[in-house]
Design a protein around this motif. Sequence first.
Motif, short mmCIF file in Angstrom:
data_model
loop_
_atom_site.label_atom_id
_atom_site.label_comp_id
_atom_site.label_asym_id
_atom_site.label_seq_id
_atom_site.Cartn_x
_atom_site.Cartn_y
_atom_site.Cartn_z
N GLU A 43 -3.48 -6.96 0.98
CA GLU A 43 -2.62 -5.78 1.00
C GLU A 43 -1.86 -5.67 2.31
OE1 GLU A 43 -5.26 -2.49 0.36
OE2 GLU A 43 -5.32 -2.80 -1.81
N TYR A 44 -0.63 -5.16 2.20
CA TYR A 44 0.22 -4.95 3.38
C TYR A 44 0.96 -3.62 3.24
CZ TYR A 44 -0.32 -10.04 3.80
OH TYR A 44 -0.81 -11.31 3.88
N ASP A 45 1.30 -3.02 4.37
CA ASP A 45 2.24 -1.90 4.31
C ASP A 45 3.58 -2.43 3.85
OD1 ASP A 45 4.24 -2.16 6.81
OD2 ASP A 45 2.25 -2.85 7.42
N SER B 146 -2.02 -0.75 -4.61
CA SER B 146 -3.45 -1.06 -4.51
C SER B 146 -4.19 -0.82 -5.82
CB SER B 146 -4.09 -0.23 -3.39
OG SER B 146 -3.52 -0.54 -2.14
N GLN B 147 -3.96 0.34 -6.44
CA GLN B 147 -4.67 0.64 -7.69
C GLN B 147 -4.28 -0.34 -8.80
OE1 GLN B 147 -4.17 5.25 -7.50
NE2 GLN B 147 -5.75 4.85 -9.02
N LEU B 148 -3.00 -0.68 -8.86
CA LEU B 148 -2.56 -1.66 -9.85
C LEU B 148 -3.30 -2.98 -9.65
CD1 LEU B 148 1.33 -1.17 -9.95
CD2 LEU B 148 -0.28 -0.70 -11.80
N ALA B 149 -3.33 -3.45 -8.40
CA ALA B 149 -3.99 -4.73 -8.11
C ALA B 149 -5.47 -4.68 -8.47
CB ALA B 149 -3.80 -5.08 -6.63
N THR C 280 0.80 -1.22 0.00
CA THR C 280 0.00 0.00 0.00
C THR C 280 0.84 1.27 0.00
OG1 THR C 280 -0.08 -0.07 2.42
CG2 THR C 280 -1.90 -1.11 1.22
N THR C 281 2.12 1.15 0.33
CA THR C 281 2.97 2.32 0.52
C THR C 281 3.56 2.82 -0.80
OG1 THR C 281 3.61 1.25 2.60
CG2 THR C 281 4.88 3.20 1.95
N ALA C 282 3.64 4.15 -0.97
CA ALA C 282 4.26 4.71 -2.17
C ALA C 282 5.71 4.28 -2.27
CB ALA C 282 4.17 6.24 -2.14
N ARG C 283 6.14 3.99 -3.50
CA ARG C 283 7.52 3.61 -3.76
C ARG C 283 8.08 4.51 -4.85
NH1 ARG C 283 10.05 1.78 -0.46
NH2 ARG C 283 11.41 0.53 -1.77
N PRO C 284 9.39 4.66 -4.96
CA PRO C 284 9.95 5.54 -6.00
C PRO C 284 9.54 5.13 -7.41
CG PRO C 284 11.64 5.02 -4.37
CD PRO C 284 10.45 4.16 -4.05
N TYR C 285 9.38 3.84 -7.64
CA TYR C 285 8.98 3.36 -8.97
C TYR C 285 7.46 3.33 -9.13
CZ TYR C 285 9.22 -0.67 -5.83
OH TYR C 285 9.10 -1.50 -4.74
N ASN C 286 6.75 3.59 -8.04
CA ASN C 286 5.28 3.53 -8.07
C ASN C 286 4.73 4.43 -6.97
OD1 ASN C 286 2.58 2.90 -8.28
ND2 ASN C 286 2.80 0.86 -7.39
#
Length: 433
Positions: free
Chosen positions: A311-313, A290-293, A279-285
Amino acid sequence: DGKVYTIKLREGVKFHDGAEFNAEAVKKSIERQLEPNRNSDMPYASFVFGEKEAGNGVETVEAVDPTTVKITLRAASTPFLKNLAMALASPIVSPAAIDAATPGQPIAEPKGTGPYKFVDWTKGASVTLVANDEYWGEAPKVKNLVFKIIAEGNTRLTSLMNGECDIISSVDPSSADQVTSNGFELFSEDGMTINYMAFNTETGKCTDQEVRKAVAQAINVEEMVQAIYGDYATVANSVMPTWMAPYAKDVKQTAYDPEAAKKALADKGITSLQCITYTTARPYNQKGGSQLANMIQGYLSEVGVDVSITEYDWTTYKTKVQTDPYDICFYGWTGDNGDPDNFMNLLADTNWSMNVAHFQDDEYKALIAQGVDTPDGDERDAIYLKCEEMVAEKQPWVLISHSKNLLGINPKVKDFYYHPTGVAFFKGVSKEA
């Protein structure tokens, strides 16, 4: 023979605890990451320093004299020097800091040689640094640095707006206009990233390459990238970013074909898949997974496949992808040094925290080994192009996007730059009063 590296160390440098930076200290810091000393908190250790069983990596480290280190490899490695330069790869810390650490745990109080010294680490909340008055180079311009860990994107944005922090990373693309309209600067530059969906190729329903192909056919990647990221990401035609050799946009990824997908999945008896995501923002995403899933769940429902999502943090997720069952998951990578091996080697790694597809292919591994041995140039580029083509053919991943690095910055901050490797260098950064 490309196996021996002799490194001359800068003289007169001290660690933050006053100890001398010398060859013995470098030797100790590297050897802690070699077999059998390395542990699970060192995911880069096998990546950089190799594995004896695979016949690669570092064989010995010698302190020739106080300012000379000699590293001998088991086999030639073109990316080795670039790997040594990676921020996460070979941290050189005071021997006393290593000795004081709890065995098998990260060093809780690191003592390096850089422009900032460690003050405090409150796990999950913050890291505090202070300028190193004894730094060997140009003195840093800012006295104190505090890194706050704020997982939720809107909370980070509010923190910037309220003056509680000066720079925020992983700005949600939908919040980019809000950053600039409130008088803050938006840093937006192509990153060195890949955002992907991985199939579990070892266990579950996606061990069959034809199933993976059919699932990929069900997903309209171009539509998905535009819907989620807008102008702040590009569709990935390659594992590597568009500006990295040997990128070739004519590598043929699996084309969107829902009718073919529906038939193939029905023929294979695939009616459900198990998905885990973060669920956490990543540099590549910057949006999190969540939205992708959810979008992929929608695409697959149209071809008769029910996708269950857990989903997990991010912190929890990094463990779950190594311990829990799944058919598909989401992950990504920020390149560390611009070398193609740094991207393509992920699918040859035996560390499942790096290779979440559990992809183990002898032909692919042979290409990776060949690429490591081959000097930079056209011949080496051609090897990694073959790797790209094999990833497209064998389908351990569905490539999704290359992101732009988006950061919000207080205009009082001067000379800040976010490097494509995801590293921020603060030595030359200042802030107006």
